[in-house]
Scaffold this motif. Structure first.
Motif, mmCIF file in Angstrom:
data_model
loop_
_atom_site.group_PDB
_atom_site.id
_atom_site.type_symbol
_atom_site.label_atom_id
_atom_site.label_comp_id
_atom_site.label_asym_id
_atom_site.label_seq_id
_atom_site.Cartn_x
_atom_site.Cartn_y
_atom_site.Cartn_z
ATOM 1 N N GLN A 93 0.535 -0.966 -0.293
ATOM 2 C CA GLN A 93 -0.171 -0.311 -0.524
ATOM 3 C C GLN A 93 0.954 1.651 -0.030
ATOM 4 N N LEU A 94 1.987 0.906 0.798
ATOM 5 C CA LEU A 94 2.902 2.833 0.654
ATOM 6 C C LEU A 94 3.842 2.439 -0.723
ATOM 7 N N GLN A 95 4.244 1.456 -0.899
ATOM 8 C CA GLN A 95 4.469 1.901 -2.535
ATOM 9 C C GLN A 95 3.865 2.214 -3.466
ATOM 10 N N GLN A 96 2.598 1.728 -3.529
ATOM 11 C CA GLN A 96 1.538 2.592 -4.842
ATOM 12 C C GLN A 96 1.767 3.668 -4.421
ATOM 13 N N LYS A 97 1.818 4.237 -3.381
ATOM 14 C CA LYS A 97 1.274 5.421 -2.705
ATOM 15 C C LYS A 97 2.102 6.106 -2.894
ATOM 16 N N ILE A 98 3.481 5.911 -3.309
ATOM 17 C CA ILE A 98 4.834 6.259 -4.008
ATOM 18 C C ILE A 98 4.770 6.863 -5.143
ATOM 19 N N PHE A 99 4.141 5.601 -6.044
ATOM 20 C CA PHE A 99 4.151 4.954 -6.732
ATOM 21 C C PHE A 99 2.586 6.707 -7.570
ATOM 22 N N GLU A 100 1.976 6.638 -7.104
ATOM 23 C CA GLU A 100 0.714 7.553 -7.368
ATOM 24 C C GLU A 100 1.349 9.055 -6.821
ATOM 25 N N GLN A 101 1.841 9.801 -5.692
ATOM 26 C CA GLN A 101 2.849 10.747 -5.713
ATOM 27 C C GLN A 101 3.794 10.888 -6.539
ATOM 28 N N ARG A 102 4.950 10.194 -7.005
ATOM 29 C CA ARG A 102 5.543 10.222 -7.400
ATOM 30 C C ARG A 102 4.760 10.802 -9.306
ATOM 31 N N SER A 103 3.644 10.149 -8.941
ATOM 32 C CA SER A 103 3.097 10.207 -10.804
ATOM 33 C C SER A 103 2.666 11.445 -10.562
ATOM 34 N N GLU A 104 1.962 12.007 -9.924
ATOM 35 C CA GLU A 104 1.450 13.090 -10.022
ATOM 36 C C GLU A 104 2.185 14.284 -10.123
ATOM 37 N N ASP A 105 3.322 14.421 -9.458
ATOM 38 C CA ASP A 105 4.473 14.843 -9.665
ATOM 39 C C ASP A 105 4.523 15.214 -10.685
#
Length: 386
Positions: A210-222
């Motif tokens: 879940q944390l891995q996915q959150k990091i992916f999403e944040q970096r994608s948003e950035d």
């Protein structure tokens, strides 16, 4: 009284300023501007005056630490000429400081550990910070301290990475909660770059994912893409864990375990030069970092109280002035990182361990900075207590 809730604190807390304030706070403990009286601790649900520890429930196993509530006061005594001290207070005040009495920032934090909170959607470490108007002695500010606690706790290890392992290519993080997330964020902010490889290790693999996915999403948003790899490993997968540890430049422990996170099994070794940071243990019974790793390390501690927690108690060092072991306070270490590296070479140690238990001076100065920024952003509300 000025009231600032958790959502407003998140808007007002500047992560880069958090790093600067944390450095100021830790240095204040060695330049005598910061004063931190003894904290008051209450265990839950057991009476702390009892000598025998009784499990609080059937789930209170050897891998679970007892819950506590801590009351932690602190004050920062500014000198003339440094009234702003990187805490977000009036920058023009510095120019007028010769005509002002010395300023004092005063307050306290009430913080708890409740292991069952995450299962109820509550923070593992809920906290509230009170600031005191020093001249009158009245409480003038109350603000949510949970996010501040997570960020300032992660800021110390981030500063350690910046100082001692700035070329890190592989970060291994034990834990998948708020601390793990903040560690990754602030370490990369301190380095001003992405870490190419991150491995998240957790007892429950699903939480790590879940944390891995959150990091992916944040970096994608950035708009920056993945920029490197973020892997997950179950703590029980010894082969995968050994492989991750063998190539780690930095190992960050962010858990509340009382059992060391890895042991001296075959291949469960770190490469020379690795930096190990630990922030989860805060009592003599709690322990994240294995003793055999500490024994091969130069140790940097945020406060002398860190010597009494499970990670370091086997060293039997009662005072920072004890020269029988290579150890240094973070305030000194961050002022002169080369001194730590030189100590490591002279003592012929393989690693550096940064061990922190937290200090209320961090919370009080962070709260002061957050309040100053919140007022600029017109956040929070004033309550008439008369």
């Amino acid at each position: 009284m000025f009231i600032l809730g958790e959502s407003d604190v998140r808007k007002a807390l500047d992560p880069l300023q958090c790093l600067k304030v944390t450095k100021t706070a830790l240095i204040s403990l060695v330049d005598k501007k910061g004063v931190v009286p003894s904290r008051l601790a209450l265990s839950y649900p057991n009476n702390p005056l009892e000598t025998t520890r009784v499990p609080s429930s059937a789930s209170d196993t050897k891998d679970t630490a007892e819950d506590w509530t801590l009351i932690k006061p602190a004050a920062y005594y500014y000198s003339n000429g440094d009234h702003n001290a990187d805490t977000g207070t009036d920058k023009n005040e510095k120019n007028r400081s010769s005509n002002l009495p010395n300023k004092v920032t005063m307050g306290l934090k009430v913080v708890s550990i409740r292991a069952n909170n995450p299962s109820h959607g509550l923070p593992l470490v809920p906290a509230t910070i009170l600031l005191v108007d020093a001249p009158s002695g009245t409480v003038n500010t109350v603000l949510a301290g949970t996010y501040i606690t997570a960020m300032r706790t992660s800021a110390g290890p981030a500063l350690a990475v910046q100082a001692f392992q700035p070329n890190v290519q592989h970060l291994v993080v034990f834990g998948a909660g708020a601390q793990a997330e903040c560690h990754i964020q602030l370490m990369e902010l301190a380095l001003q770059r992405r870490i190419p490889k991150i491995t998240i290790v957790n007892r429950t693999l699903e939480r790590a994912q879940q944390l891995q996915q959150k990091i992916f999403e944040q970096r994608s948003e950035d708009g920056e893409g993945i920029l490197g790899t973020v892997d997950t490993v179950s703590l029980n997968d010894k082969l995968a864990l050994a492989d991750a540890l063998s190539s780690a430049d930095v190992v960050a422990a962010t858990t509340n375990t009382i059992t060391p996170l890895w042991n001296e099994d075959t291949n469960m070794t770190l490469k020379r030069g690795c930096l190990i940071t630990g922030i989860g243990s805060y009592t003599p019974e709690m322990q994240e970092i294995p003793p055999f790793v500490v024994d091969r390390s130069v140790v940097v501690i945020d406060t002398p109280e860190a010597l009494q927690v499970g990670d370091l108690k086997h060293l039997r060092i009662s005072s920072i002035s004890d020269t029988s072991y290579p150890i240094m306070l973070a305030g000194h270490a961050f002022q002169d990182p080369k001194a730590v590296l030189q100590m490591q070479e002279v003592a012929q140690k393989d690693y550096i361990v940064y061990k922190a238990v937290g200090t209320a001076i961090q919370d009080v100065l962070q709260a002061e900075a957050v309040v100053a920024r919140a007022r600029e952003l017109e956040l929070g509300q004033e309550i008439d207590m008369g």
